[in-house]
Design an enzyme around this catalytic site. Structure first.
Site, PDB file in Angstrom:
ATOM      1  N   GLN A  82       6.411   1.403   7.554  1.00  0.00           N
ATOM      2  CA  GLN A  82       5.564   0.218   7.482  1.00  0.00           C
ATOM      3  C   GLN A  82       6.037  -0.754   6.398  1.00  0.00           C
ATOM      4  OE1 GLN A  82       3.171  -1.130   9.283  1.00  0.00           O
ATOM      5  NE2 GLN A  82       3.264   0.474  10.835  1.00  0.00           N
ATOM      6  N   SER A  83       7.333  -0.860   6.223  1.00  0.00           N
ATOM      7  CA  SER A  83       7.901  -1.727   5.194  1.00  0.00           C
ATOM      8  C   SER A  83       7.624  -3.202   5.454  1.00  0.00           C
ATOM      9  CB  SER A  83       9.415  -1.499   5.112  1.00  0.00           C
ATOM     10  OG  SER A  83      10.027  -2.496   4.320  1.00  0.00           O
ATOM     11  N   ASN A  84       7.097  -3.881   4.428  1.00  0.00           N
ATOM     12  CA  ASN A  84       6.969  -5.337   4.483  1.00  0.00           C
ATOM     13  C   ASN A  84       8.338  -6.007   4.404  1.00  0.00           C
ATOM     14  OD1 ASN A  84       4.035  -5.310   4.386  1.00  0.00           O
ATOM     15  ND2 ASN A  84       4.252  -4.740   2.236  1.00  0.00           N
TER      16      ASN A  84
END
Length: 349
Positions: A82-84
């Protein structure tokens, strides 16, 4: 905004401007009332615009600038599921007319449908990124090596890839975005006439925290900057920030203005680890939403808000404290089931 003396070679480095700046500073009026004679502010770097915004937009301006200068047609990046960062990198690549290949690391032991396919992952798919998996979420060097392997394969296909590295030891181009932000912030403070007594920001890779601290000190500001740990404990994060600041100095060809005493870090809200919910983070998310209509994510800004509220309760009356909102809104949807269970659901008749 930048000073040639303070920031050395900064203006000579390639940069592709991607974001909306300056971002606003909001007074958190309802939260301030809770703390009596103290003023709480927020620097809204969730409003940087590109790809749902956030702090990574500023960081990517220098990476994409270098990628363009090298004639790259493909960007490679690695990060958590879920990396921005990878989401904004994919958006930035598209703005620059490039493809994006994303490696998702197993940093968080979550296997639900929402975590795997919603939030940032959904946006990666919408952006047309090519996705890969990497099994070890704590092997930064290994994740970078895997990117190198993918890059070699793309080279063999006639592509020109550009790698945005994860592990320390590389030129901290991302941190330069927050060196620049420090100058922007000081201009805003001067224009408002309202001094800031402390800044609170997430500390993870060290690009945001280290860049902001370096920029402030290089410009002569002594505003304390408190980093709230989101990935590793304070005793591990402190030398990482020190090293990041030295890397910035080396890159810019200037003396390092940051001393060990400047590096203030708290890890009170880190457990049980990166990307994992805990009670103070849930309460911080609830508080921000119910008092100021602000959405915070469980990984970065929720933890930062928990630290911000702690520090707001500790500073003296009459002081002003500011949190940097680094974005991350899409991750809320990835944690939907967990947050619904933790927050409860008010059901009318």
């Amino acid at each position: 905004m930048s000073s040639p003396t303070a920031f050395g070679k900064l203006d000579t480095l390639p940069r592709h401007r991607l974001g909306h700046a300056p971002t606003p500073i909001d007074t958190l009026a309802n939260l301030s009332k809770r703390f009596g004679a103290r003023t709480l502010l927020m620097k809204r770097d969730d409003c940087t615009g590109l790809g749902f915004g956030g702090n990574k937009v500023r960081q990517l301006e220098f990476y994409l600038g270098e990628a363009g200068a090298r004639g790259a047609d493909t960007v490679l990046i690695t990060g958590a599921v879920q990396s921005n960062f990878v989401r904004v990198a994919a958006a930035a690549a598209r703005v620059c007319g490039m493809e994006c290949h994303i490696q998702l690391e197993e940093r968080v032991p979550m296997s639900g449908e929402a975590y795997r396919n919603s939030g940032n992952v959904l946006l990666d798919v919408v952006l047309g990124a090519t996705l890969y998996s990497y099994p070890d979420g704590e092997d930064e060097a290994g994740a970078d090596r895997r990117l190198g392997t993918i890059a070699a394969e793309l080279n063999a296909q006639g592509r020109t890839p550009y790698i945005i590295p994860l592990a320390p030891g590389h030129a901290p181009l991302g941190a330069l975005g927050y060196v620049v932000m420090a100058a922007e912030l000081l201009d805003q403070i001067a224009a408002s006439g309202q001094p800031i007594d402390e800044i609170v920001v997430a500390t993870g890779s060290g690009h945001t925290h280290g860049g902001l601290l370096f920029g402030l000190r290089a410009l002569g500001s002594r505003i304390p900057v408190t980093g709230v740990c989101v990935r590793r404990a304070a005793d591990l994060q402190r030398p990482r920030i020190a090293a990041r600041c030295q890397e910035i100095a080396d890159l810019l060809g200037v003396a390092n203005p940051v001393s060990d005493d400047d590096i203030q870090i708290i890890d009170d809200f880190l457990a049980p680890g990166y990307g994992r919910l805990n009670a103070p983070v849930v309460e911080a998310i609830r508080t921000a939403a119910e008092t100021e209509g602000l959405f915070l994510d469980p990984v970065y800004t929720g933890r930062t808000m928990a630290g911000f509220l702690k520090r707001a309760g500790e500073i003296e009356d009459g002081k002003t404290i500011m949190m940097v909102h680094t974005g991350g809104t899409p991750a809320l949807f990835a944690y939907g089931p967990e947050l619904t269970a933790a927050l409860g659901r008010k059901q009318g008749d």
